[in-house]
Design a protein around this motif. Structure first.
Motif, PDB file in Angstrom:
ATOM      1  N   PRO A 174       0.831  -1.209   0.000  1.00 26.39           N
ATOM      2  CA  PRO A 174       0.000   0.000   0.000  1.00 26.39           C
ATOM      3  C   PRO A 174       0.868   1.262   0.000  1.00 26.39           C
ATOM      4  CG  PRO A 174       0.130  -0.880   2.208  1.00 26.39           C
ATOM      5  CD  PRO A 174       0.868  -1.840   1.322  1.00 26.39           C
ATOM      6  N   HIS A 175       1.573   1.454  -1.083  1.00 22.47           N
ATOM      7  CA  HIS A 175       2.513   2.569  -1.196  1.00 22.47           C
ATOM      8  C   HIS A 175       2.482   3.078  -2.637  1.00 22.47           C
ATOM      9  CE1 HIS A 175       6.131   4.638   0.453  1.00 22.47           C
ATOM     10  NE2 HIS A 175       6.346   4.828  -0.835  1.00 22.47           N
ATOM     11  N   ILE A 176       2.330   4.365  -2.812  1.00 22.57           N
ATOM     12  CA  ILE A 176       2.348   4.973  -4.144  1.00 22.57           C
ATOM     13  C   ILE A 176       3.672   5.701  -4.308  1.00 22.57           C
ATOM     14  CG2 ILE A 176       1.280   6.679  -5.663  1.00 22.57           C
ATOM     15  CD1 ILE A 176      -1.391   6.002  -4.248  1.00 22.57           C
ATOM     16  N   MET A 177       4.451   5.284  -5.300  1.00 21.93           N
ATOM     17  CA  MET A 177       5.745   5.922  -5.567  1.00 21.93           C
ATOM     18  C   MET A 177       5.569   7.200  -6.395  1.00 21.93           C
ATOM     19  SD  MET A 177       8.215   4.392  -4.030  1.00 21.93           S
ATOM     20  CE  MET A 177       9.666   4.967  -4.882  1.00 21.93           C
ATOM     21  N   GLY A 178       4.607   7.193  -7.300  1.00 20.58           N
ATOM     22  CA  GLY A 178       4.347   8.385  -8.111  1.00 20.58           C
ATOM     23  C   GLY A 178       5.214   8.472  -9.352  1.00 20.58           C
ATOM     24  N   THR A 179       6.490   8.202  -9.209  1.00 19.41           N
ATOM     25  CA  THR A 179       7.405   8.190 -10.347  1.00 19.41           C
ATOM     26  C   THR A 179       8.418   7.088 -10.103  1.00 19.41           C
ATOM     27  OG1 THR A 179       9.025   9.672  -9.352  1.00 19.41           O
ATOM     28  CG2 THR A 179       7.249  10.701 -10.610  1.00 19.41           C
ATOM     29  N   GLY A 180       9.209   6.821 -11.121  1.00 15.12           N
ATOM     30  CA  GLY A 180      10.302   5.875 -10.931  1.00 15.12           C
ATOM     31  C   GLY A 180      10.400   4.860 -12.036  1.00 15.12           C
ATOM     32  N   ALA A 181      11.520   4.177 -12.006  1.00  9.46           N
ATOM     33  CA  ALA A 181      11.777   3.114 -12.980  1.00  9.46           C
ATOM     34  C   ALA A 181      11.029   1.857 -12.542  1.00  9.46           C
ATOM     35  CB  ALA A 181      13.266   2.851 -13.056  1.00  9.46           C
ATOM     36  N   GLY A 182      10.985   0.900 -13.424  1.00 11.98           N
ATOM     37  CA  GLY A 182      10.438  -0.394 -13.071  1.00 11.98           C
ATOM     38  C   GLY A 182       8.935  -0.478 -13.067  1.00 11.98           C
ATOM     39  N   ARG A 183       8.276   0.212 -13.968  1.00 10.61           N
ATOM     40  CA  ARG A 183       6.814   0.088 -14.066  1.00 10.61           C
ATOM     41  C   ARG A 183       6.493  -1.207 -14.805  1.00 10.61           C
ATOM     42  NH1 ARG A 183       3.983   3.984 -12.023  1.00 10.61           N
ATOM     43  NH2 ARG A 183       4.896   6.036 -11.828  1.00 10.61           N
ATOM     44  N   LEU A 184       6.005  -2.163 -14.067  1.00  6.61           N
ATOM     45  CA  LEU A 184       5.770  -3.497 -14.604  1.00  6.61           C
ATOM     46  C   LEU A 184       4.848  -3.504 -15.818  1.00  6.61           C
ATOM     47  CD1 LEU A 184       5.972  -6.579 -14.472  1.00  6.61           C
ATOM     48  CD2 LEU A 184       4.053  -6.528 -12.885  1.00  6.61           C
ATOM     49  N   PHE A 185       3.761  -2.768 -15.756  1.00  3.38           N
ATOM     50  CA  PHE A 185       2.733  -2.924 -16.776  1.00  3.38           C
ATOM     51  C   PHE A 185       2.933  -2.077 -18.027  1.00  3.38           C
ATOM     52  CE2 PHE A 185       0.512  -3.991 -12.726  1.00  3.38           C
ATOM     53  CZ  PHE A 185       0.473  -5.357 -12.954  1.00  3.38           C
ATOM     54  N   ALA A 186       3.978  -1.276 -18.092  1.00  5.06           N
ATOM     55  CA  ALA A 186       4.232  -0.483 -19.303  1.00  5.06           C
ATOM     56  C   ALA A 186       4.412  -1.432 -20.490  1.00  5.06           C
ATOM     57  CB  ALA A 186       5.473   0.382 -19.119  1.00  5.06           C
ATOM     58  N   GLY A 187       3.576  -1.267 -21.495  1.00 11.38           N
ATOM     59  CA  GLY A 187       3.669  -2.083 -22.696  1.00 11.38           C
ATOM     60  C   GLY A 187       2.900  -3.396 -22.642  1.00 11.38           C
ATOM     61  N   ILE A 188       2.251  -3.700 -21.534  1.00  9.27           N
ATOM     62  CA  ILE A 188       1.478  -4.945 -21.418  1.00  9.27           C
ATOM     63  C   ILE A 188       0.004  -4.633 -21.629  1.00  9.27           C
ATOM     64  CG2 ILE A 188       0.690  -6.751 -19.839  1.00  9.27           C
ATOM     65  CD1 ILE A 188       3.423  -6.781 -18.576  1.00  9.27           C
ATOM     66  N   HIS A 189      -0.637  -5.426 -22.473  1.00 11.40           N
ATOM     67  CA  HIS A 189      -2.064  -5.275 -22.727  1.00 11.40           C
ATOM     68  C   HIS A 189      -2.668  -6.680 -22.720  1.00 11.40           C
ATOM     69  CE1 HIS A 189      -5.748  -3.517 -24.320  1.00 11.40           C
ATOM     70  NE2 HIS A 189      -5.807  -4.566 -25.120  1.00 11.40           N
ATOM     71  N   THR A 190      -3.408  -7.009 -21.662  1.00  8.38           N
ATOM     72  CA  THR A 190      -4.010  -8.333 -21.561  1.00  8.38           C
ATOM     73  C   THR A 190      -5.162  -8.289 -20.567  1.00  8.38           C
ATOM     74  OG1 THR A 190      -3.504 -10.695 -21.272  1.00  8.38           O
ATOM     75  CG2 THR A 190      -2.477  -9.185 -19.713  1.00  8.38           C
ATOM     76  N   SER A 191      -6.105  -9.193 -20.729  1.00  8.68           N
ATOM     77  CA  SER A 191      -7.192  -9.282 -19.746  1.00  8.68           C
ATOM     78  C   SER A 191      -6.886 -10.433 -18.794  1.00  8.68           C
ATOM     79  CB  SER A 191      -8.532  -9.506 -20.441  1.00  8.68           C
ATOM     80  OG  SER A 191      -8.538 -10.752 -21.108  1.00  8.68           O
ATOM     81  N   LEU A 192      -7.365 -10.297 -17.572  1.00  9.53           N
ATOM     82  CA  LEU A 192      -7.115 -11.294 -16.540  1.00  9.53           C
ATOM     83  C   LEU A 192      -8.407 -11.619 -15.812  1.00  9.53           C
ATOM     84  CD1 LEU A 192      -3.918  -9.620 -15.010  1.00  9.53           C
ATOM     85  CD2 LEU A 192      -3.989 -11.488 -16.670  1.00  9.53           C
ATOM     86  N   ASP A 193      -8.458 -12.802 -15.231  1.00 10.92           N
ATOM     87  CA  ASP A 193      -9.581 -13.204 -14.388  1.00 10.92           C
ATOM     88  C   ASP A 193      -9.099 -13.290 -12.949  1.00 10.92           C
ATOM     89  OD1 ASP A 193     -11.437 -13.460 -16.456  1.00 10.92           O
ATOM     90  OD2 ASP A 193     -10.937 -15.563 -16.800  1.00 10.92           O
ATOM     91  N   LEU A 194      -9.775 -12.596 -12.042  1.00 10.29           N
ATOM     92  CA  LEU A 194      -9.414 -12.630 -10.635  1.00 10.29           C
ATOM     93  C   LEU A 194      -9.731 -14.006 -10.063  1.00 10.29           C
ATOM     94  CD1 LEU A 194      -8.415 -11.041  -8.140  1.00 10.29           C
ATOM     95  CD2 LEU A 194     -10.806 -10.441  -7.713  1.00 10.29           C
ATOM     96  N   LEU A 195      -8.709 -14.643  -9.464  1.00  9.21           N
ATOM     97  CA  LEU A 195      -8.876 -15.961  -8.862  1.00  9.21           C
ATOM     98  C   LEU A 195      -8.950 -15.897  -7.342  1.00  9.21           C
ATOM     99  CD1 LEU A 195      -6.248 -17.944 -10.991  1.00  9.21           C
ATOM    100  CD2 LEU A 195      -8.716 -17.730 -11.387  1.00  9.21           C
ATOM    101  N   GLN A 196      -8.162 -14.984  -6.742  1.00 10.49           N
ATOM    102  CA  GLN A 196      -8.127 -14.923  -5.281  1.00 10.49           C
ATOM    103  C   GLN A 196      -7.580 -13.582  -4.822  1.00 10.49           C
ATOM    104  OE1 GLN A 196      -5.325 -17.648  -3.494  1.00 10.49           O
ATOM    105  NE2 GLN A 196      -6.356 -17.590  -1.529  1.00 10.49           N
ATOM    106  N   VAL A 197      -8.122 -13.097  -3.717  1.00 13.54           N
ATOM    107  CA  VAL A 197      -7.607 -11.913  -3.037  1.00 13.54           C
ATOM    108  C   VAL A 197      -7.315 -12.326  -1.607  1.00 13.54           C
ATOM    109  CG1 VAL A 197      -8.101  -9.578  -2.220  1.00 13.54           C
ATOM    110  CG2 VAL A 197      -8.985 -10.324  -4.432  1.00 13.54           C
ATOM    111  N   GLN A 198      -6.111 -12.025  -1.158  1.00 13.03           N
ATOM    112  CA  GLN A 198      -5.750 -12.325   0.222  1.00 13.03           C
ATOM    113  C   GLN A 198      -5.192 -11.061   0.850  1.00 13.03           C
ATOM    114  OE1 GLN A 198      -2.784 -15.411   0.622  1.00 13.03           O
ATOM    115  NE2 GLN A 198      -3.017 -15.500   2.822  1.00 13.03           N
TER     116      GLN A 198
END
Length: 184
Positions: free
Chosen positions: A144-168
């Motif tokens: 639960p932390h917002i960096m706001g800026t920075g390197a290492g943005r995982l989802f840059a360039g990824i486009h896909t749909s997902l199905d939620l299986l579990q939340v813990q």
């Protein structure tokens, strides 16, 4: 057929950069988070890494000889693959270097009988696997932390749909979100 599982530790806004983990990851340590990480590692048969993640993890974990954090033995004894066009050898025990055509090599690995293949970190490799339709499951450990800026943005360039299986919900507001391959 094996399942390809991607696990990523990240800030709420998708930062996965190891260089800034002291800000977005370390403050949220808890027993429940450590247990979730341990469980993910132990429920996998094979580890798959990109070069950068492999070179970051190898010196640390290969030096561990007493099953530190409850995962050192598993990481050191598991079969590992590292995708790299530049590595000529991989010194971490039980490691094979995939030098050419990682999509073909991972597809062949996935088509074998056996337990899951775990991809830890390795954002560049993950993007290749997603684009090739090879990721079966995502385990996102969201701090639960917002960096706001920075390197290492995982989802840059990824486009896909997902199905939620579990939340813990874990301690200190950390969520482990598990997603499966989305419907097309």
């Amino acid at each position: 057929m094996r399942k390809i599982i991607v696990t990523e530790w990240m800030s709420l806004d998708g930062i996965t950069d190891a260089a800034t983990m002291a800000e977005w990851f370390n403050p949220y340590h808890s027993d429940s988070r450590a247990n979730a990480i341990r469980e993910t590692i132990h429920n996998s048969e094979i580890m798959l890494y990109g070069r950068v993640t492999y070179q970051m993890l190898y010196p640390y974990w290969s030096a561990m000889k007493n099953n530190e954090m409850g995962v050192a033995e598993k990481l050191n004894t598991s079969k590992k693959y590292v995708v790299s066009a530049t590595l000529t050898e991989a010194p971490w025990e039980h490691t094979t270097v995939i030098k050419e055509d990682p999509v073909k090599a991972v597809t062949e690995l996935r088509n074998q009988e056996g337990g899951p293949v775990l991809v830890q970190g390795s954002a560049t490799l993950v993007k290749t696997l997603v684009a090739s339709g090879l990721v079966d499951e995502w385990k996102l450990l969201v701090q639960p932390h917002i960096m706001g800026t920075g390197a290492g943005r995982l989802f840059a360039g990824i486009h896909t749909s997902l199905d939620l299986l579990q939340v813990q919900q874990l301690e200190k507001g950390v969520l482990q979100l598990c997603y499966g391959r989305g419907r097309k």
